[in-house]
Design an enzyme around this catalytic site. Structure first.
Site, PDB file in Angstrom:
ATOM      1  N   HIS A   1      -1.485   0.176  -9.849  1.00 24.48           N
ATOM      2  CA  HIS A   1      -2.087  -0.773  -8.897  1.00 24.48           C
ATOM      3  C   HIS A   1      -2.672  -1.982  -9.640  1.00 24.48           C
ATOM      4  O   HIS A   1      -3.880  -2.217  -9.623  1.00 24.48           O
ATOM      5  CB  HIS A   1      -3.165  -0.094  -8.039  1.00 24.48           C
TER       6      HIS A   1
ATOM      7  N   GLU B   1      -4.157   7.259  -4.587  1.00 23.37           N
ATOM      8  CA  GLU B   1      -4.353   6.750  -5.955  1.00 23.37           C
ATOM      9  C   GLU B   1      -5.669   7.265  -6.516  1.00 23.37           C
ATOM     10  O   GLU B   1      -6.623   7.421  -5.754  1.00 23.37           O
ATOM     11  CB  GLU B   1      -4.370   5.213  -5.919  1.00 23.37           C
TER      12      GLU B   1
ATOM     13  N   ARG C   1       0.856  -1.181   0.000  1.00 25.66           N
ATOM     14  CA  ARG C   1       0.000   0.000   0.000  1.00 25.66           C
ATOM     15  C   ARG C   1       0.895   1.234   0.000  1.00 25.66           C
ATOM     16  O   ARG C   1       1.977   1.208   0.610  1.00 25.66           O
ATOM     17  CB  ARG C   1      -0.875   0.051   1.269  1.00 25.66           C
TER      18      ARG C   1
END
Ligand code: GLV
Length: 311
Positions: free
Chosen positions: A278, A260, A231
């Site tokens: 991601h 994000e 993360r």
């Protein structure tokens, strides 16, 4: 009458469609009047479905007194206040295991792409620069020391792959694992001091916020490589950008970021980083399996059965 499900954000479309065929789903993200949607569900909504990145705010859960399950389309549930849920009798489910191998693959893909400068080489060919001369040599992964931060399912799968790449493995984890013979470090700074490469594979959330600190990145050093498939929150992103820019940290391969999908322009401008949006679990088979687990958890709840993958 189909039971109601509050869908906070979209997830893998084919599985979302299946969910929407089985239940009366309310698409929160598309609601023009969100408070009105919540008000209409107060006395009947027992289930929320959400993605890992989106999670769900306590402010939403609070107004649904009949809420009993938050089913997450992710292994990481750091965007859900699990403690609040526990205290209020709300179960949380996630999608572990089915994504482990794809996520570990992404860690290795980013590591190799970073060390061997694969995106740079790709641009080198496309831009016709090869016609003017050879690409500069890169460093090598062979014989390197790989420090894995978090030796859970994903960290373990990364370690197994790294063995095949002739590397030495060390790790830091809150729990020492006596079942493996990798070197254990009781502190992330000590791990980073030992390692040539640091791979973050720990869960997000408050317990790991900023664990990859300025001190850790500095210890990794000017020849060091940092890979993050965990993360964005686990790393001090400001320090990361600064140290990569100054050369105090060598390279980075990053799949995850703070805030994000916004990635700092300063990071995008750097040549010594490889970036991904991601994508670690973003393969069709894995997203299909994750979606099925979400459906299975929701079905188990409405059937009065134990959840398949409770957190
Ligand atoms: C993805 O980031 C996940 O937590 O599944």
């Amino acid at each position: 009458m189909k039971p109601d499900v509050l869908l906070i954000g979209p997830f893998f479309e084919p599985k979302q469609r299946e969910l929407e065929n089985l239940y009366t789903c309310h698409r929160y993200w598309q609601a023009p009047d969100k408070p009105a949607m919540l008000a209409s569900l107060v006395d009947r909504c027992e289930v929320i479905v959400t993605s890992g990145g989106r999670g769900v705010e306590v402010e939403i859960m609070q107004v649904l007194p009949r809420l009993k399950l938050v089913a997450c389309f992710a292994v990481g549930v750091d965007a859900v206040d699990v403690e609040w849920c526990r205290a209020h009798g709300v179960a949380v489910s996630n999608t572990p295991e089915v994504l482990t191998e794809d996520v570990a693959d992404m860690a290795l893909a980013l590591l190799l792409a970073t060390v061997r400068r694969i995106p740079f080489g790709d641009r080198f060919v496309r831009d016709g620069r090869w016609l003017q001369g050879a690409m500069p040599l890169t460093s090598s992964l062979q014989g390197k020391r790989i420090g894995i931060l978090g030796l859970g399912r994903i960290g373990g799968a990364i370690a197994r792959r790294c063995v095949g790449f002739n590397t030495e493995i060390g790790y830091h984890d809150p729990r020492r694992n006596d079942g493996v013979d990798y070197a254990f470090f009781d502190d992330p700074v000590r791990l980073a001091t030992w390692a040539d490469v640091l791979i973050a594979a720990c869960p997000g959330g408050s317990a790991t916020q900023g664990v990859v600190s300025r001190e850790v990145l500095t210890a990794l050093g000017s020849q060091g490589v940092f890979v993050n498939i965990a993360r964005g929150s686990v790393v001090d992103q400001e320090a990361l950008v600064e140290l990569l820019s100054s050369g105090a940290l060598g390279r980075a391969g990053l799949d995850v970021f703070n805030d994000e999908p916004r990635v700092p322009a300063a990071l995008i401008a750097l040549e010594n980083v490889v970036l991904q949006p991601h994508q670690a679990s973003a393969t069709v088979p894995t997203r299909t399996a994750m979606g099925q687990i979400v459906l299975d958890n929701v079905a188990a709840y409405f059937a009065g059965k134990p959840l398949v993958t409770p957190v």
